[in-house]
Motif scaffolding. Sequence first.
Motif, mmCIF file in Angstrom:
data_model
loop_
_atom_site.group_PDB
_atom_site.id
_atom_site.type_symbol
_atom_site.label_atom_id
_atom_site.label_comp_id
_atom_site.label_asym_id
_atom_site.label_seq_id
_atom_site.Cartn_x
_atom_site.Cartn_y
_atom_site.Cartn_z
ATOM 1 N N GLY A 166 -28.652 3.573 31.390
ATOM 2 C CA GLY A 166 -27.929 4.609 32.129
ATOM 3 C C GLY A 166 -27.934 5.918 31.362
ATOM 4 O O GLY A 166 -28.176 6.998 31.919
ATOM 5 N N TYR B 26 -25.752 2.510 35.839
ATOM 6 C CA TYR B 26 -27.186 2.714 35.856
ATOM 7 C C TYR B 26 -27.622 3.265 37.216
ATOM 8 O O TYR B 26 -28.338 4.258 37.302
ATOM 9 C CB TYR B 26 -27.917 1.397 35.563
ATOM 10 C CG TYR B 26 -29.407 1.551 35.632
ATOM 11 C CD1 TYR B 26 -30.124 1.983 34.504
ATOM 12 C CD2 TYR B 26 -30.098 1.343 36.820
ATOM 13 C CE1 TYR B 26 -31.489 2.165 34.569
ATOM 14 C CE2 TYR B 26 -31.462 1.534 36.897
ATOM 15 C CZ TYR B 26 -32.164 1.943 35.767
ATOM 16 O OH TYR B 26 -33.512 2.136 35.836
ATOM 17 N N SER C 281 -26.512 6.761 37.756
ATOM 18 C CA SER C 281 -27.277 7.792 37.047
ATOM 19 C C SER C 281 -28.656 7.978 37.666
ATOM 20 O O SER C 281 -29.173 9.088 37.723
ATOM 21 C CB SER C 281 -27.380 7.462 35.553
ATOM 22 O OG SER C 281 -28.238 6.368 35.362
#
Lengths: 369, 310, 379
Positions: free
Chosen positions: C143, A124, A127
């Motif tokens: 994500g 996460y 990104s």
Amino acid sequence: MTILINNLKRLSRDKFTFIVMLLLPIIFISFSMYAMGGSTPLRVAIIDKDNTRLTSMLTEGLKNGTDILEVQEQDIKQMLINGKLDYAVKINEGFTEAIINGRDTKLETMSLKETNTSIPIKLYIESFVNSSKNIAAAAKGNEGEFYRGMELYVSNMVSADYQSIENTERDTKSNTYLSLGFMVMFMLFMSTNAATLVLEDKYLKTYGRVLSSPISARSYFMQNLLSYIVITFIQVCVIFAILIFVFKADMGPSIGNILVLFLVFALTSVALGLAVSSLTNDLRQNNALSYLITIPLCMLGGCFWPRDIMPSILRQLSNFTPVTWVLSASEKLLYGGSLADIGSELMILLLFTLVFMIVGSNKNIMMKA
Amino acid sequence: MVVEIKDLVKRYGDFLAVDNISLSIDDGEIFGLLGPNGAGKTTAINCMIGMQKQDKGQIKLFGQDFTGREGSIKKEIGIVPQDLALYWDLTCYENVSFFAKLYGLKDGLLRSRVQEALEFTGLWDRRKDLAKKLSGGMKRRLNIACAIVHQPKLIIMDEPTVGIDPQSRNHILQSVKELNKKGSTIIYTSHYMEEVEELCSRIAIMDHGKLIAKGTKEELKAFITVEEKTEFELSSVNYTITDTVKQVSGVKDCVVDGSRLTVISEKNSRNLSKIIDCISAAEADILSMNIEKPTLETVFLTLTGRTLRD
Amino acid sequence: MKALNIAYYTILRNFRDYKTLLLMLALPIMLIATMGSALGSVFTPGDMSVTTICYLDEDKGFMSQSFEEFLESEEISKMMQYKTAASKEEAFELIKDGRAVALIVLPANLSEDIQKGGKASIEVYNSKYSSFRESIVQSTINGFVNGTNAQLVLRQMGAVSQEYEMFDNIEETAVTAEGNAPRAIDYYAVTMLVMTIMYGTGYGNFAMKEEKRLNTSIRLASAPVNYLEVVLGKLAGSVVSVFLQGMVIIAFTKLVFNVNWGGSLGLIIFVCFSASLMSVGLGMMVSNLGKNPQATGGLLNLGVSITTFLAGGYFPSSQMGPAMEKLGHISPNYLAQQAMFNTIYGGSTAQTTNLIITIWAIVIAAFIIAGLTERRSAN
Ligand SMILES: Nc1ncnc2c1ncn2[C@@H]1O[C@H](COP(=O)(O)OP(=O)(O)OP(=O)(O)O)[C@@H](O)[C@H]1O
Ligand SMILES: [Mg+2]
């Protein structure tokens, strides 16, 4: 009957102890019913030395799905090692500025080598930072432009929409099951305690007197047994009432059936208590021996953890404890079984009771004192 | 004076266990404290040694006021509690030396005193046995050994002989005399009148918390005027015997019942030999003879209206 | 001096009952051995098992293609596997049975909506009772969503021609738990040690009451010793008895099981001693609050079983949910356990100091209450 009434009187004479004794299991089970279960989400620590809009965007984003912990930088390592933290991120000063200006910069992160649980967090963060670098490139160093892009980015044009499909049923049942496990533990502890009255009789030498009175040894034994069962069973009923009325616990289709099961187990545990006390001569020994026996019984039988996490030898060994059977029977009852379904478990429990009674009522052993 | 008690009062709640008793005990005495169950003997003793605080009254030991804390006084007291007070999981030797150390005995003196106490009570051979392994009588003796190891000037024995066989009891009675001879003052409570009669120079009788009589044996017996009664079992009885016996000085009455002759005389008439003369003059053989004198038992009975042991 | 004498004989008597003593020591050692070997998996942090999710594709556009690519990427597929579901109902069943954690639905027209630049969302259905797995699913999906969003933003910013570039964004330091965190046997050695010490409440319980029961209180009262000396002697004897048992366990586990007791053994021993005091003090306190020492003894044993359980002595309370872990902090066992873990594994010294101070605060409080409730005379 005399001994039954006498025992109840004797047990209740020391009011402080009697009350605490009755309340302790009730409080404990209530508390754990309230506190048990649930698992901790992934925990992240963020040490933000930069403190900019960008970094707070990252923090906000992480709050989706993870717990953000307030942690001192020096404690991080220890917390990771102790499993109190899954991932730590340190944002150095100038991080945002570097991103906007297209300079290469990195976040410092820390995780535990032995586990991969933190990979989703890492992905996460990766990104997020990667996106902001790309957006910065598109903004060509213009801060206003960059944040306009970032706002758009965090506004989630594409988003994930979480919905829970909760069937609450499953949850309270597993909690009920856990509290039944504790109840089993308490019944074993209490019964070994209650049996100390026999030892006190031995100490005060009233035991010999009782046996030489018209009351037969068997009747004395039976009445003792009965008085502990009465006490244990009152406790079970109170706890059930609390589970049902206070915690709205789901006790499966038939509360009556579970009560029957626990009445049988009250018998088993009291017989065990008497068997233990008949093997020892004084109180300290009795305490030591009863804990030596009951704690492993609870562990093997699955009062504290699911039996499946144990290696197979221990699982097989656990078949020789009554705890295993009362718990597996109560699981069946919780999930809709009938008394007929737990017939074999009840038989096994009664068999245990019989064995304990034979050991406990052995007059030769009892007269040893 | 070794012990001086004035107006001692002890209550348990509303219950008066010791009701205003005053006592004094001389150096070198064996003082008997008698009383039926629940008379308050143990309670009085507990106050005397500082185990319990009295509600009222004054206790002086060895001429000094005693409030229960004065170490110099406590050093000189030895107590043999009514209930066995022993550590069952210690050996005889350890029990005695533990208590000896509480009185400050050390090293060589400690060892010799412990040995003395154990030998005195006949337990030296059993010194390595755990207290719980002893017989009932030996436990009683160990109970005494623990109290005398520091050679106290005042020994308080609260029924040291309950529940043991006559032999052990005799041993204990002899020990008490010996301790007394060595210079200890002894307070001895008992239900056994014979023991008190044999041992004690002075006696106090308690009932319902009150001291109802005190004095020497003779003084106490003088409380009551009863006749002396002598019974003879004779080979043959003829009526001339009764006539002649009645002539003997001090004889008040003489009754025949079958072969039994009962003679009632005034107290302390010392006429037994004359009565026997009369019997032999009548050519009758005496098969057996029984003299009943006023005993403490009878004293007690008259004073309290109840027997000592129930 | 006389207090020392009383202490010595108290210890002698406690240790003379060697059968009970052996039983009391056998229990923790046996538990350390069995649980230390049986529950190893609970303690070694390891790779978690693969999380299974269901995937229902109603979109069948470019989004489904990129999502599938994402799921099948090396990093993701290591920890997450997906099952294609035929319908929501089928997937819900799987989730209820615990065979899948979540259902991810790419709704019809998702790709189209995104193409048009409108708001669009991926639907995730999950069960909230597995926060941990859910947390993994959520972070993973987020994500993916991030990446998609970034590309959309780039397009909106007019940088259509700009390639979405991959950078190096993270500098990760890995710390290792090996040697730094307790193995199962290390964990249980500490908790069972503390449990044994806490069972020492029994000594505190009997210390003074026993004298009354043996009638020896009358001899103690008539001897030229201070009552305080007697109490101190009994206390010291009880504390040392408990403490020595603790030392036996430390020595035995260190030599036989090779348990890690860390480098500062002195501090561990001090914690042991403090805990012994606490245990005897609590025992005396409860003994004085109740009447019958047998009953209070039973109560204390029950109590110690509970505090041991709460502190995670039998099973780490962190595995029983976050609320349970918090609840465990009220257990006296926790104070000593945590102080020892901190000492052995280099935890926060500030916390250790606080824990030890708390132990001593309990010691003082227990003795004050015990002192206030002590009934001195024989009645
Ligand atoms: N701790 C107590 N609380 C209340 N009452 C008590 C207590 N100890 C003794 N008593 C009462 O005080 C009275 C006197 O008791 P004590 O033990 O002094 O008698 P005693 O003369 O020693 O009797 P015994 O010959 O049976 O030993 C009894 O009625 C007894 O019930
Ligand atoms: Mg008495």
